[in-house]
Scaffold this active site. Sequence first.
Site, PDB file in Angstrom:
ATOM      1  N   HIS A 178       0.977  -4.168  -4.001  1.00 37.77           N
ATOM      2  CA  HIS A 178       0.602  -2.904  -4.155  1.00 37.77           C
ATOM      3  C   HIS A 178       1.524  -2.008  -3.559  1.00 37.77           C
ATOM      4  O   HIS A 178       2.254  -1.138  -4.604  1.00 37.77           O
ATOM      5  CB  HIS A 178      -0.747  -2.422  -3.282  1.00 37.77           C
ATOM      6  CG  HIS A 178      -1.163  -1.049  -3.441  1.00 37.77           C
ATOM      7  ND1 HIS A 178      -1.525  -0.272  -4.500  1.00 37.77           N
ATOM      8  CD2 HIS A 178      -0.886  -0.095  -2.276  1.00 37.77           C
ATOM      9  CE1 HIS A 178      -1.948   0.792  -4.076  1.00 37.77           C
ATOM     10  NE2 HIS A 178      -1.342   0.922  -2.894  1.00 37.77           N
ATOM     11  N   GLU A 184      -9.695  -2.853  -0.339  1.00 41.74           N
ATOM     12  CA  GLU A 184      -8.967  -3.100   1.177  1.00 41.74           C
ATOM     13  C   GLU A 184      -9.941  -3.963   1.737  1.00 41.74           C
ATOM     14  O   GLU A 184     -11.116  -4.070   1.665  1.00 41.74           O
ATOM     15  CB  GLU A 184      -8.737  -1.876   2.079  1.00 41.74           C
ATOM     16  CG  GLU A 184      -7.795  -0.781   1.177  1.00 41.74           C
ATOM     17  CD  GLU A 184      -7.189   0.240   2.240  1.00 41.74           C
ATOM     18  OE1 GLU A 184      -7.049   0.011   3.285  1.00 41.74           O
ATOM     19  OE2 GLU A 184      -6.735   1.027   1.523  1.00 41.74           O
ATOM     20  N   TYR A 226       1.254  15.148  -0.392  1.00 39.09           N
ATOM     21  CA  TYR A 226       1.540  14.091   0.832  1.00 39.09           C
ATOM     22  C   TYR A 226       3.148  14.167   1.390  1.00 39.09           C
ATOM     23  O   TYR A 226       3.305  13.572   2.686  1.00 39.09           O
ATOM     24  CB  TYR A 226       1.494  12.639   0.405  1.00 39.09           C
ATOM     25  CG  TYR A 226       2.518  12.190  -0.406  1.00 39.09           C
ATOM     26  CD1 TYR A 226       2.986  12.526  -1.818  1.00 39.09           C
ATOM     27  CD2 TYR A 226       3.096  10.935   0.155  1.00 39.09           C
ATOM     28  CE1 TYR A 226       3.890  11.639  -2.258  1.00 39.09           C
ATOM     29  CE2 TYR A 226       4.123  10.309  -0.379  1.00 39.09           C
ATOM     30  CZ  TYR A 226       4.600  10.852  -1.525  1.00 39.09           C
ATOM     31  OH  TYR A 226       5.797   9.916  -2.074  1.00 39.09           O
ATOM     32  N   THR A 284      -4.247  -1.429   0.342  1.00 41.34           N
ATOM     33  CA  THR A 284      -4.626  -1.884  -1.032  1.00 41.34           C
ATOM     34  C   THR A 284      -4.036  -3.228  -1.219  1.00 41.34           C
ATOM     35  O   THR A 284      -3.093  -3.613  -1.054  1.00 41.34           O
ATOM     36  CB  THR A 284      -4.246  -1.017  -2.107  1.00 41.34           C
ATOM     37  OG1 THR A 284      -4.583   0.445  -1.709  1.00 41.34           O
ATOM     38  CG2 THR A 284      -4.853  -1.512  -3.442  1.00 41.34           C
TER      39      THR A 284
END
Lengths: 438, 438
Positions: free
Chosen positions: B148, B219, B262, B368
């Site tokens: 991921h 997850e 972010y 993930t």
Amino acid sequence: MAPTSSWIPNISPASDFSLANIPFGIVSTSPSSSPSAAIAIGDHVLDLKALFESENDLTPVYPGVDITSLKEAFSQPTLNAFAQLGRPVHRVVRTGIQDLLREDTPFSSILKDNEPLKQKALLPQRAVKMHLPMAIGDYTDFYAGYHHAYAVGVMFRGPENALQPNYMHLPVGYHGRASSIVVSGTPIHRPVGQILLDPKAEPKVPVTGPTRKLDIELELGCFIARGNRMGEAIDVKEAEEYIFGYVLLNDWSARDIQTWEYVPLGPFNGKNFASTISPWVVLADALEPFRAKGIENTTELQEYLKEGREEGVFDIRLEVDLTTAEGDTTTIGRTSSKHLLWSFPQMIAHHTLGGCPMRPGDLLGSGTISGPGGIGERGSLLEMNEAGKREVLLCGMDARTFLKDGDTVTLRGSCGTDGARVGFGACTGRIFSAAPRK
Amino acid sequence: MAPTSSWIPNISPASDFSLANIPFGIVSTSPSSSPSAAIAIGDHVLDLKALFESENDLTPVYPGVDITSLKEAFSQPTLNAFAQLGRPVHRVVRTGIQDLLREDTPFSSILKDNEPLKQKALLPQRAVKMHLPMAIGDYTDFYAGYHHAYAVGVMFRGPENALQPNYMHLPVGYHGRASSIVVSGTPIHRPVGQILLDPKAEPKVPVTGPTRKLDIELELGCFIARGNRMGEAIDVKEAEEYIFGYVLLNDWSARDIQTWEYVPLGPFNGKNFASTISPWVVLADALEPFRAKGIENTTELQEYLKEGREEGVFDIRLEVDLTTAEGDTTTIGRTSSKHLLWSFPQMIAHHTLGGCPMRPGDLLGSGTISGPGGIGERGSLLEMNEAGKREVLLCGMDARTFLKDGDTVTLRGSCGTDGARVGFGACTGRIFSAAPRK
């Protein structure tokens, strides 16, 4: 409010805990007693559990408030239950305590003239142990100190790209670690972490060891009183009603650990080893007289961030003292909490915009607060030492780039004039060497 | 352990809750009853509060364990008290419950042949309501799913810089939001947030609105049983003893909100609106038979990350189902939890390296999980749709880039063969339109 005086003996004019303040904390009055609520007045604390357990009829002191719920809240080991009662109740309770403590108190029989209760409930501060005032569910640290964000941005990316494009549009923040928030006075162990000693060498291979760049961050912390339902945002214009009160916050930071770890998901072990807060929660109402304009944001704000008022922040005088192991103290930073780009109501509105639930006891940090002026106005050593390029001079012929084992850092903050100060007391922590591995 | 059978009626061979599992959860058995502990077996739950409140002498079933502490723990509204009893106790309790439920149970008088207690304590799963199993102090989300991290890195930075230099040296992670973790079945409201519609336009001006890029993250979640003292790291070789058990975790993500917010401090509103976990905690011991080798890391590890064993992770078959509002279900992803670069003991050792305290009930997410193969092995829509470039085809002539209102996403996970499966049950959430502002 005119500064009126109290019958409590020997309140220094310079005390942070004047009659105009009445901050709440959690104390234990003996090694065997369980922690419970108190307020600070001068050099004393008033034990609220003892006060509410006394035989007095307190109904006239707290009109319209359910005395049983207060009695229950003040016997708890955290202030969460009191916070949840809501700001109108906090207001009545604070005013009621001021009425009990005023020189011309209308309720002199309850405490002033009641020797047995005074013996029991009114204690010297030095005789009690302070505890963490709230059970903190989640801790969020914002980055609203514009001058700090800009100065650090210049160091890492140059003046053109100092601030990210999002910075003026939203209160940038990240989730911090609640479990490592400690009350003032708790020893701080220098954290061990992964460090990249030479950032230019290839391949990049870190070492593991105690941080060489232990820093402070001078922040204001805000405790949440009321929660919102998951999925429902808090309106910026109603957000004040969700605030319980404020503390000073030292967000200890290991700069070398942080630099190596923080891309792309943000700070982690560089911050989560400890954050120290001052023990007394200054109620939101106590700071109202000290409102100020924050840093002007000329960016057109999104609707949900428009407060509709100018004075969203407070003008709290802030200071950082560094005391060496030898006992020499230097004030290395002086600034004001008005140097914030975003107010706490704006942070709350942003935090809950997508429906994230707040709970009573959640803590929000402002981010490091630095002033617009020179080195003496900075809220972190990283800024004072210009990313390690210069030393911060201390009295006693000493100097620092970052903190040494044995150093003690004390944050202070207060508003108002002598005799009527509203302040936080000390937020302090001493650095100890890294704990040995088990 | 050889799969032995249970006297509990009608356990499907495909059930996640075989006798080999015995996962723990928190249930309420009627609208008026307070939540308390139970285990799942087939289509039934065994109410542990009812079992421990019965007149039976349970001492022979749980040798060496203090029955009073179990009785108290199982009457709580969370599993934290049980978790704190430690892994040796969990082991005895799980084995004891298996002994009660085995066909050839040595304790048939306690439950199997005790009709009144069976009536009271053994209930169909559909008759009980599931609650969040733990009071979660802090939630940390790691990024240990190598495939991921690589795939997403390629999308944003190209194959040369897909992984940051720190990625192979430490388990990258960040602090998540504990207050918005919900149990399977809780409705998920599409979050509103700031979004930059055209990332190339200058100046960069966001809009505020419901996310257009609502995604999932598949997850594995790990619950902490025991805490460490602040300042003291947990040794990687002892970390297994700090683990309570595992759940599936869907870390819902709003990609457009996340992209804008972010940098530089990590994900915030793009993640904190909701994370869903499966209701049953599969004990660490139940997964032991399914150990597997994780992704090989040829980087020389720092000492504190060296586990001294090869099989640090588990081979759990994982699936992602998407069900449209019309009721058509497509399995859009299939992978295994073995595709992790870091084990949970390594994550725990890293998290506590600087002294950060863990507390019972803390939750760690793996990050993930995607497989090394094609589109069908990915754990997020972002990877399946290749950053929005292609649609994920569903049965019923439908397709998705990201989630639509009315969609339901269900994660599933199990190990072992029919008749002796160890699985999690469903971790499910349905998407509702953004909640109206108050």
